[in-house]
Design a protein around this motif. Structure first.
Motif, PDB file in Angstrom:
ATOM      1  N   ARG A 250       0.822  -1.211   0.000  1.00 19.24           N
ATOM      2  CA  ARG A 250       0.000   0.000   0.000  1.00 19.24           C
ATOM      3  C   ARG A 250       0.857   1.262   0.000  1.00 19.24           C
ATOM      4  O   ARG A 250       0.345   2.372   0.114  1.00 19.24           O
ATOM      5  N   SER A 251       2.172   1.112  -0.115  1.00 15.24           N
ATOM      6  CA  SER A 251       3.099   2.241  -0.006  1.00 15.24           C
ATOM      7  C   SER A 251       3.415   2.866  -1.357  1.00 15.24           C
ATOM      8  O   SER A 251       3.685   2.155  -2.338  1.00 15.24           O
ATOM      9  N   GLU A 252       3.411   4.196  -1.391  1.00 12.03           N
ATOM     10  CA  GLU A 252       3.987   4.917  -2.519  1.00 12.03           C
ATOM     11  C   GLU A 252       5.509   4.837  -2.424  1.00 12.03           C
ATOM     12  O   GLU A 252       6.053   4.229  -1.496  1.00 12.03           O
ATOM     13  N   ARG A 253       6.210   5.436  -3.378  1.00  8.46           N
ATOM     14  CA  ARG A 253       7.666   5.454  -3.323  1.00  8.46           C
ATOM     15  C   ARG A 253       8.117   6.173  -2.060  1.00  8.46           C
ATOM     16  O   ARG A 253       7.884   7.372  -1.891  1.00  8.46           O
ATOM     17  N   SER A 254       8.763   5.465  -1.176  1.00 13.44           N
ATOM     18  CA  SER A 254       9.228   6.004   0.106  1.00 13.44           C
ATOM     19  C   SER A 254      10.040   4.920   0.796  1.00 13.44           C
ATOM     20  O   SER A 254      10.057   3.773   0.350  1.00 13.44           O
ATOM     21  N   GLY A 260       5.909   2.707  -7.164  1.00 10.73           N
ATOM     22  CA  GLY A 260       4.687   3.180  -6.527  1.00 10.73           C
ATOM     23  C   GLY A 260       3.556   2.174  -6.628  1.00 10.73           C
ATOM     24  O   GLY A 260       3.772   0.998  -6.937  1.00 10.73           O
ATOM     25  N   ILE A 261       2.312   2.646  -6.363  1.00 12.32           N
ATOM     26  CA  ILE A 261       1.132   1.802  -6.489  1.00 12.32           C
ATOM     27  C   ILE A 261       0.125   2.500  -7.401  1.00 12.32           C
ATOM     28  O   ILE A 261       0.138   3.722  -7.541  1.00 12.32           O
ATOM     29  N   GLU A 262      -0.757   1.715  -8.023  1.00 13.63           N
ATOM     30  CA  GLU A 262      -1.783   2.263  -8.909  1.00 13.63           C
ATOM     31  C   GLU A 262      -3.134   2.373  -8.208  1.00 13.63           C
ATOM     32  O   GLU A 262      -3.816   3.392  -8.296  1.00 13.63           O
ATOM     33  N   TRP A 268       4.056  -6.531  -5.142  1.00 10.82           N
ATOM     34  CA  TRP A 268       5.389  -5.922  -5.096  1.00 10.82           C
ATOM     35  C   TRP A 268       6.434  -7.022  -4.959  1.00 10.82           C
ATOM     36  O   TRP A 268       6.395  -7.804  -4.011  1.00 10.82           O
ATOM     37  N   SER A 283       6.470  -3.874  -9.735  1.00  8.63           N
ATOM     38  CA  SER A 283       5.117  -3.790  -9.208  1.00  8.63           C
ATOM     39  C   SER A 283       4.126  -4.202 -10.298  1.00  8.63           C
ATOM     40  O   SER A 283       4.319  -3.885 -11.475  1.00  8.63           O
ATOM     41  N   ASN A 285      -0.295  -4.666 -11.118  1.00 10.95           N
ATOM     42  CA  ASN A 285      -1.595  -4.214 -10.640  1.00 10.95           C
ATOM     43  C   ASN A 285      -2.737  -4.876 -11.400  1.00 10.95           C
ATOM     44  O   ASN A 285      -2.685  -5.015 -12.609  1.00 10.95           O
TER      45      ASN A 285
END
Length: 482
Positions: A250-254, A260-262, A268, A283, A285
């Protein structure tokens, strides 16, 4: 009892639905609440079924399997193991536990033909957090040899364990825990239990925690991967270039997450070398909540392997997408992705599954060397009476991915016993062992795809195994005695 339709659907599409053949099915009934977690294919093509049995504290387990009784309950929920042969017949079963609640999550077979069982224990008196990871080593008959407990200051749940080439194991843990710093616990623990605190901190709410164990069940290295959100590790595989770690994110780039996620949660994957260093991230989706249930490595046949080339042909991923926040008639969609060893998608397919109202849950899937598939899950006739269901399928499309060999020998080199696997169809075959001078040393008949042969009396050196079948097919391979 309801049938486990979701399992069959996971590995088929509308076009090939009727290409699947149910080879056999094993239903393990229980009068208590039991949950299946994994099916493990042993080196001799038998199966170890692993799960958890929930009992009231102090009561004796009363579930019956093939007219046998479980061991007495250790208290709360216990780890329950059942070994069956290639025909579905039970060989033995074992209950492992303490007064606390334990659950089984993953099992591997060791080089000495024993097993390592990874699970979780809640609120252990001598543990680290609210839930810790346990790794129990057993011999081939189910006798407990040692136990390891790992954890940080919070909740840690092991999801997967795989063997490593050096005789150790790789643990994949969903961690909601910081590093454990300090002392003041576990002094009264059993001398057979080794305690190892978590030394790495999370990047977010939940992380992938990956731990490499030596063959002596000690921590060699550990790594954390994640972003600022919740990242849930589900499964892992060993490839020719290292390890692939997979789950949903559930994480964005961090943090140290570079993709990232869609929408909702995405699948992942992280590729690591054998030292735990990252090689790539990918990743995938399908919309809504995407859950990865299993990965299977497909290797190239020996005659198609080139020097200094990756041995891994590709990886087959299987899982499902679930609608979030609502229950609908068609709220689950099952899928497969086939990727190359660098994570590049080759193809994918979707198929609609049965509603969750059926109260059936796919827990594990395994692809065998002959291209057949073993599916394991749980089916409930009513709440609190969950039964285990194991189905073996043949699938024509998956079969095309497997590059079959006419004969395989493992382990090779061998010490005492070797297994000879015949790759083509037959009713009866002769297995003949020759020395390199052409002298016949052994001969036996078999009707099995995999046959165990005794090599204890052979001296060190090279030998030839020859297969002759009633269908007039022949094959041969070299065997090396240590």
């Amino acid at each position: 009892m309801k049938k486990l339709y979701m399992s069959a659907l996971l590995l088929s599409s509308t076009a090939i639905l009727y290409a699947q053949e149910v080879i056999w099915q094993k239903d393990i009934k229980s009068s208590t609440q039991d949950f299946l977690s994994q099916v493990t294919t042993t080196v001799d093509q038998q199966y170890l079924i692993t799960g958890s049995s929930i009992q009231a504290t102090g009561k004796t387990a009363v579930s019956s399997v093939a007219s046998k009784q479980k061991d007495a309950s250790k208290g709360g929920s216990d780890i329950w193991l059942i070994r069956i042969n290639e025909f579905g017949d039970e060989l033995w079963q074992k209950t492992i536990g303490t007064p606390q609640d334990e659950e089984a999550r993953s099992v591997i077979q060791t080089a000495d033909f024993g097993f390592m069982v990874a699970g979780n224990v809640q609120n252990s008196a001598n543990g680290f957090g609210s839930k810790d990871v346990t790794v129990t080593r057993l011999d081939k008959n189910g006798k407990v040899l040692s136990e390891l407990i790992l954890g940080g200051r919070g909740l840690d749940e092991v999801e997967k364990m795989i063997p490593t080439p050096d005789g150790g194991a790789l643990l994949g843990v969903y961690s909601r825990s910081s590093a454990f710093v300090g002392s003041g616990r576990m002094e009264a623990g059993s001398s057979t239990i080794n305690y190892q605190p978590k030394t790495t901190n999370n990047f977010g709410e939940g992380d992938y925690w990956v731990i490499k164990l030596t063959k002596d069940n000690k921590v060699e290295w550990e790594k954390n991967f994640g972003g600022k959100g919740d990242d849930h590790l589900r499964t892992m595989v060993f490839t020719s270039s290292g390890y692939i770690i997979g789950g949903e994110s559930r994480s964005e780039r961090s943090g140290n997450k570079t993709v990232g996620i869609e929408e909702g949660t995405d699948v992942w994957l992280i590729s690591l070398n054998t030292k735990g260093d990252e090689q790539w991230q990918k990743s995938y989706n399908f919309k809504n909540r995407d859950i990865l249930m299993g990965m299977n490595v497909i290797n190239k046949s020996q005659d198609k392997r080139e020097k200094n080339q990756d041995l891994t042909k590709g990886i087959l991923l299987g899982g499902y997408t679930q609608a979030e926040g609502r229950i609908e008639t068609d709220d689950e969609t099952f899928w497969m992705i086939y990727i190359d060893n660098n994570g590049n998608e080759q193809w994918r397919k979707h198929v609609k599954g049965e509603s969750r109202k059926k109260e059936e849950r796919l827990s594990d899937l395994k692809m065998n060397k002959d291209g057949s598939i073993v599916l394991a899950g749980t089916s409930a006739e009513e709440l609190g009476k969950e039964n285990w269901k194991i189905v073996k399928l043949g699938d024509s499309q998956i079969d095309q991915l497997i590059e079959k060999q006419n004969i395989k020998i493992y382990p090779n080199p061998v010490s005492d016993y070797a297994y000879v696997e015949i790759g083509f169809d037959f009713i009866e075959a002769d297995i003949i062992l020759y020395d390199m001078g052409g002298r016949q040393l052994q001969s036996l008949k078999t009707k099995n795809k995999v046959t165990k042969i005794n090599t204890q009396n052979l001296i060190q050196g090279a030998y030839l195994i020859v297969i002759k079948t009633d269908t007039e097919k022949t094959a041969n391979a070299k065997l090396i005695k240590k």
